[in-house]
Write a protein that holds these residues in place. Structure first.
Motif, short mmCIF file in Angstrom:
data_model
loop_
_atom_site.label_atom_id
_atom_site.label_comp_id
_atom_site.label_asym_id
_atom_site.label_seq_id
_atom_site.Cartn_x
_atom_site.Cartn_y
_atom_site.Cartn_z
N GLU A 38 -4.73 7.06 0.33
CA GLU A 38 -4.07 5.88 -0.22
C GLU A 38 -4.04 6.03 -1.73
OE1 GLU A 38 -3.98 1.02 -0.31
OE2 GLU A 38 -5.60 2.01 0.78
N HIS A 87 0.85 -1.18 0.00
CA HIS A 87 0.00 0.00 0.00
C HIS A 87 0.89 1.23 0.00
CE1 HIS A 87 -3.73 -2.21 0.97
NE2 HIS A 87 -2.92 -3.00 1.64
N VAL A 132 -4.13 -1.04 6.95
CA VAL A 132 -3.97 0.26 6.30
C VAL A 132 -5.08 1.22 6.71
CG1 VAL A 132 -3.88 1.44 4.07
CG2 VAL A 132 -2.66 -0.70 4.40
#
Length: 161
Positions: free
Chosen positions: A75, A3, A57
């Motif tokens: 993100e 990520h 995340v």
């Protein structure tokens, strides 16, 4: 799963330490960290690459958003962003190896930035796979040093962070 987070923070002393401390206290490992001022000198953009599932995340994003100096956390998904890294590679380069090294550098669009009687240093930008492949092809010549900046990323198209 990898990520990439783009974190916009106030350009104040100690902010980076607090961000990294948050990751450390919660035992989250940072794979790559890139930091620099943004288009607005009052803000710094921090690009963090990490491994984890979506829940991890999501939790990190929520915890980052609670920090006072954090303006925004986003993100950057691979399909909606451009990822790049800068790498400097120094290899052994005797007279017979030089043409082959130059040819590989040309294929990868690497810039030759220093040549000595025994070494060649090249600069390469690209995604993680391109840089890894280049380094792998340079190993037979004798890789002496590798310096990588870490991942940096930006939204594709009109998207802005």
């Amino acid at each position: 799963m990898r990520h990439v987070l783009s974190i916009m923070v106030a350009n104040n002393a100690g902010v980076l330490g607090r961000i990294v401390g948050l990751f450390s206290r919660r035992a989250y490992n940072i794979d790559s960290l890139s930091v620099g001022t943004s288009e607005d000198q009052r803000f710094t953009r921090i690009t963090v690459s990490l491994q984890g599932d979506n829940n991890v995340v999501d939790q990190i994003q929520k915890q980052l958003a609670k920090l006072v100096d954090v303006q925004d956390v986003l993100e950057l998904k691979p399909e909606a962003a451009i990822y790049r890294e800068l790498c400097l590679v120094k290899v052994e380069a005797n007279a017979t190896a030089r043409p082959d090294i130059f040819n590989v550098a040309t294929v990868f669009r690497a810039n030759i930035i220093d040549v000595s009687t025994k070494t060649i240093t090249m600069e390469l930008t690209g995604d993680l796979n391109k840089i890894d492949a280049f380094i792998e092809l340079m190993k037979p010549y004798g890789v002496l040093e590798v310096v990588r900046t870490g991942l940096t990323a930006i939204s594709r198209g009109a998207g802005k962070h």
